[in-house]
Design a protein around this motif. Structure first.
Motif, PDB file in Angstrom:
ATOM      1  N   UNK A 353       0.860  -1.187   0.000  1.00  0.00           N
ATOM      2  CA  UNK A 353       0.000   0.000   0.000  1.00  0.00           C
ATOM      3  C   UNK A 353       0.892   1.231   0.000  1.00  0.00           C
ATOM      4  N   UNK A 354       0.396   2.329  -0.595  1.00  0.00           N
ATOM      5  CA  UNK A 354       1.198   3.539  -0.705  1.00  0.00           C
ATOM      6  C   UNK A 354       0.357   4.749  -0.315  1.00  0.00           C
ATOM      7  N   UNK A 355       0.934   5.609   0.594  1.00  0.00           N
ATOM      8  CA  UNK A 355       0.292   6.855   0.974  1.00  0.00           C
ATOM      9  C   UNK A 355       1.260   7.990   0.685  1.00  0.00           C
ATOM     10  N   UNK A 356       0.758   9.214   0.745  1.00  0.00           N
ATOM     11  CA  UNK A 356       1.611  10.379   0.556  1.00  0.00           C
ATOM     12  C   UNK A 356       2.344  10.699   1.856  1.00  0.00           C
ATOM     13  N   UNK A 357       3.637  10.930   1.745  1.00  0.00           N
ATOM     14  CA  UNK A 357       4.431  11.190   2.930  1.00  0.00           C
ATOM     15  C   UNK A 357       4.831   9.899   3.621  1.00  0.00           C
ATOM     16  N   UNK A 358       5.583  10.029   4.700  1.00  0.00           N
ATOM     17  CA  UNK A 358       6.027   8.859   5.460  1.00  0.00           C
ATOM     18  C   UNK A 358       4.946   8.410   6.440  1.00  0.00           C
ATOM     19  N   UNK A 359       4.926   7.107   6.692  1.00  0.00           N
ATOM     20  CA  UNK A 359       3.953   6.523   7.625  1.00  0.00           C
ATOM     21  C   UNK A 359       4.470   6.709   9.049  1.00  0.00           C
ATOM     22  N   UNK A 360       3.642   7.305   9.880  1.00  0.00           N
ATOM     23  CA  UNK A 360       4.015   7.507  11.282  1.00  0.00           C
ATOM     24  C   UNK A 360       3.340   6.528  12.229  1.00  0.00           C
ATOM     25  N   UNK A 361       2.358   5.782  11.745  1.00  0.00           N
ATOM     26  CA  UNK A 361       1.689   4.794  12.584  1.00  0.00           C
ATOM     27  C   UNK A 361       0.532   4.137  11.867  1.00  0.00           C
ATOM     28  N   UNK A 362       0.213   2.910  12.275  1.00  0.00           N
ATOM     29  CA  UNK A 362      -0.914   2.176  11.694  1.00  0.00           C
ATOM     30  C   UNK A 362      -1.746   1.570  12.818  1.00  0.00           C
ATOM     31  N   UNK A 363      -3.029   1.363  12.521  1.00  0.00           N
ATOM     32  CA  UNK A 363      -3.955   0.751  13.477  1.00  0.00           C
ATOM     33  C   UNK A 363      -5.006  -0.019  12.701  1.00  0.00           C
ATOM     34  N   UNK A 364      -5.428  -1.174  13.253  1.00  0.00           N
ATOM     35  CA  UNK A 364      -6.393  -2.038  12.585  1.00  0.00           C
ATOM     36  C   UNK A 364      -7.781  -1.843  13.169  1.00  0.00           C
ATOM     37  N   UNK A 365      -8.779  -2.034  12.315  1.00  0.00           N
ATOM     38  CA  UNK A 365     -10.157  -2.108  12.793  1.00  0.00           C
ATOM     39  C   UNK A 365     -10.328  -3.408  13.576  1.00  0.00           C
ATOM     40  N   UNK A 366     -11.366  -3.540  14.399  1.00  0.00           N
ATOM     41  CA  UNK A 366     -11.512  -4.748  15.229  1.00  0.00           C
ATOM     42  C   UNK A 366     -11.552  -6.043  14.428  1.00  0.00           C
ATOM     43  N   UNK A 403       2.235  11.669  14.491  1.00  0.00           N
ATOM     44  CA  UNK A 403       3.272  10.854  15.132  1.00  0.00           C
ATOM     45  C   UNK A 403       2.792   9.468  15.548  1.00  0.00           C
ATOM     46  N   UNK A 404       1.500   9.283  15.775  1.00  0.00           N
ATOM     47  CA  UNK A 404       1.019   7.987  16.262  1.00  0.00           C
ATOM     48  C   UNK A 404      -0.466   7.865  16.002  1.00  0.00           C
ATOM     49  N   UNK A 405      -0.973   6.622  16.087  1.00  0.00           N
ATOM     50  CA  UNK A 405      -2.394   6.367  15.869  1.00  0.00           C
ATOM     51  C   UNK A 405      -2.762   5.084  16.600  1.00  0.00           C
ATOM     52  N   UNK A 406      -4.012   4.974  17.066  1.00  0.00           N
ATOM     53  CA  UNK A 406      -4.510   3.773  17.744  1.00  0.00           C
ATOM     54  C   UNK A 406      -6.012   3.701  17.566  1.00  0.00           C
ATOM     55  N   UNK A 407      -6.541   2.471  17.527  1.00  0.00           N
ATOM     56  CA  UNK A 407      -7.983   2.223  17.372  1.00  0.00           C
ATOM     57  C   UNK A 407      -8.461   1.347  18.517  1.00  0.00           C
ATOM     58  N   UNK A 408      -9.649   1.645  19.030  1.00  0.00           N
ATOM     59  CA  UNK A 408     -10.208   0.856  20.127  1.00  0.00           C
ATOM     60  C   UNK A 408     -10.743  -0.469  19.605  1.00  0.00           C
ATOM     61  N   UNK A 409     -10.766  -1.453  20.500  1.00  0.00           N
ATOM     62  CA  UNK A 409     -11.168  -2.808  20.093  1.00  0.00           C
ATOM     63  C   UNK A 409     -12.670  -2.942  19.884  1.00  0.00           C
ATOM     64  N   UNK A 410     -13.442  -2.036  20.446  1.00  0.00           N
ATOM     65  CA  UNK A 410     -14.890  -2.133  20.248  1.00  0.00           C
ATOM     66  C   UNK A 410     -15.354  -1.392  19.002  1.00  0.00           C
ATOM     67  N   UNK A 411     -14.415  -0.839  18.227  1.00  0.00           N
ATOM     68  CA  UNK A 411     -14.773  -0.154  16.995  1.00  0.00           C
ATOM     69  C   UNK A 411     -15.413   1.202  17.179  1.00  0.00           C
ATOM     70  N   UNK A 412     -15.243   1.820  18.337  1.00  0.00           N
ATOM     71  CA  UNK A 412     -15.910   3.094  18.607  1.00  0.00           C
ATOM     72  C   UNK A 412     -14.987   4.299  18.448  1.00  0.00           C
ATOM     73  N   UNK A 413     -13.715   4.186  18.839  1.00  0.00           N
ATOM     74  CA  UNK A 413     -12.834   5.345  18.879  1.00  0.00           C
ATOM     75  C   UNK A 413     -11.607   5.148  17.990  1.00  0.00           C
TER      76      UNK A 413
END
Length: 530
Positions: A353-366, A403-413
């Protein structure tokens, strides 16, 4: 001095003789009858029509049987008319006390809410005390029994209230329809007589103060000689893993008291930048700083396997990676905005996968079907891994460099950190459907770059941290979107510079990796399980 209550009779010689006569030592019926006859003759001069004198004569000199009969007639007349003759205040109070006692006998006696054994002791109470002076009615009442004192206090209370209040009065006549209400009142009275803890713990996490306990460091059995880069709890066992720049990966059993070491492996010339459990918890993957080689540690067999080359991976080095929720695949963070999906079974790249700019963090959906990628340019990309398509893209509100990213496990936040220290909390639903979602809350408690974000498993707490400053860790209460005020503890350095955060599978413990080689461990008392 003459007695004013005595009626003077006509003076005669016989009367004077009667006054001077001494009382016979013995009772003589004949003499008494003669004396009474002479007295009758003396008072006859007052006239037969004066009934009051006649009544007085009969009361004073009459026979005992006639006196008792007349008194009985007066009592009967008083009962029939119901009239009471009040002569002074003492008689009035005495009769009121009698009436109150009769009323209390007719009323149903309610059980006392509290019984003191000392009340049953028969003793006199000193009424000269300044708190009881107003209750006495004369000098003779310098002392009083407890029962009489209670009665006097009850009278004073009723006088001040204008009678007995409704809440202190038990009704004698109850309707059949009020039987259920009576049962409820009895239950309430019984409840007030019992003691115990009536305040139960709520299932939802309260805001404001987070009840927690500082435990022994998670890696106290083997502290790291260099900066720790990773701390992670096992997904199913009561185990925590630490890794750092001292080229080691260690496993510890978590009990909060001794935290004994289970195993430790040394990776030669391989300072660990990141280590993570697989989804099933049977494997540990570790990456380093300056090459694209990584290690796979099989805990079931106790075998460490180095992976030198990956088919289809054109990167000079690999530091950051994430384990996909469905298991069996890794998402490697490359350079120039590339993300590579790698299978652990064949050790090859299946898609990029390719995005613009450098990747600073990734997070998965539940469910693992979508991935959120945060760009250093301040934009967030939403990718569908099954079709390898970008389904949405939006700017992080007010962010210049992500700088960072995170996703909640219940799919809400969804939480996005920036270099300024601001952490925006979004709704995942709006991030999937809106081209310009607005954050639910912008957390501005960090003054340096927000480098680490982690949600707890119940999605009630968001932990945010910055490795650029000491004690730069905050815990956010997500239902109220407010920060807990009691962590970290002021004027007591424990956290130092934190580079990684994690919660145990049921949020019972919280730990972090700092630059001192320690993993401080905290017991979250609201959660009962590990």
């Amino acid at each position: 001095m003459e007695d004013v209550n005595v009626i003077k009779l006509p003076s005669t010689e016989e009367r004077k003789t009667a006054k001077k006569r001494t009382r016979a030592p013995k009772f003589n019926p004949k003499e008494e009858e003669e004396k009474r006859r002479r007295n009758v003759q003396c008072v006859s001069v007052l006239g037969e029509e004066d009934s009051s004198v006649k009544l007085l004569e009969e009361l004073v000199f009459g026979a005992e049987e006639q006196l008792l009969d007349r008194l009985g007639e007066q009592e009967d007349a008083a009962e029939q008319t119901g009239s009471l003759l009040v002569e002074d205040g003492d008689h009035e109070s005495g009769e009121s006390e009698a009436e109150d006692a009769a009323c209390l006998q007719r009323r149903p006696i309610r059980a006392a809410a509290w019984v003191d054994e000392d009340d049953n002791l028969e003793e006199e109470v000193d009424m000269k005390h300044r708190y009881r002076r107003d209750l006495i009615r004369g000098d003779a009442e310098s002392t009083m029994t407890k029962e009489k004192l209670q009665q006097r206090m009850r009278e004073q209370f009723q006088k001040a209230m204008g009678g007995t209040p409704s809440w202190a009065e038990s009704s004698v006549k109850k309707k059949a329809a009020d039987d259920d209400d009576d049962d409820e009142e009895d239950e309430d009275e019984e409840l007030l007589r019992r003691t115990g803890n009536f305040v139960g713990s709520s299932d939802s996490l309260p805001s404001g103060i987070l009840r927690m306990k500082k435990c022994l460091h998670a890696n106290s059995a083997r502290p790291s000689e260099d900066r720790l880069t990773t701390v992670q709890f096992h997904p199913s066992a009561q185990v925590v893993m630490t890794a750092g720049l001292d080229q080691s990966v260690s496993l510890f059993q978590v009990d909060g008291k001794t935290n004994p070491k289970i195993q430790s492996i040394h990776l030669e010339r391989f300072p660990v930048h990141r280590a993570q459990f697989s989804v099933d918890g049977e494997t540990v993957i570790a990456t380093s700083l300056k090459n694209k080689m990584f290690y796979v540690y099989d805990m079931m067999e106790g075998r460490v396997t180095p992976v030198h080359t990956v088919r289809g991976l054109n990167e000079a080095r690999v530091k950051e990676f994430s384990v996909c929720p469905e298991g069996g695949t890794l998402l490697l963070t490359g350079t120039n905005g590339y993300l590579h999906l790698l299978t652990l079974k064949t050790k090859e790249v299946v898609s990029s996968l390719k995005i613009n700019g450098d990747v600073s963090g990734v997070a998965f959906s539940p469910d693992g079907s979508k991935v959120f990628a945060n760009s250093e340019d301040g934009e967030v990309y939403v990718w569908d891994l099954r079709s390898s398509r970008c389904v949405n893209r939006f700017p992080d509100d007010g962010c210049v460099k992500g700088t960072s990213i995170a996703a909640s496990r219940n799919g809400q936040y969804l939480a996005c950190g920036s270099e300024s220290g601001v952490v925006n909390i979004y709704s995942q639903e709006s991030c999937l459907n809106s081209a310009n979602p607005r954050p639910l809350r912008a957390v501005m408690n960090l003054l340096t770059s927000a480098t680490a974000l982690t949600f707890n498993p119940s999605s009630e707490i968001l932990a945010i941290a910055s490795r650029a400053d000491d004690e730069a860790v905050r815990l956010v209460h997500l239902p109220s979107l407010s920060v807990f005020s009691n962590f970290p503890v002021s004027k007591r350095k424990i956290v130092y510079r934190a580079s990684c955060l994690d919660f145990s599978p049921h949020s019972g413990f919280f730990s972090l990796a700092n630059n001192k080689g320690h993993a401080p461990l905290f017991r979250l008392l609201h959660y009962k399980d590990f």
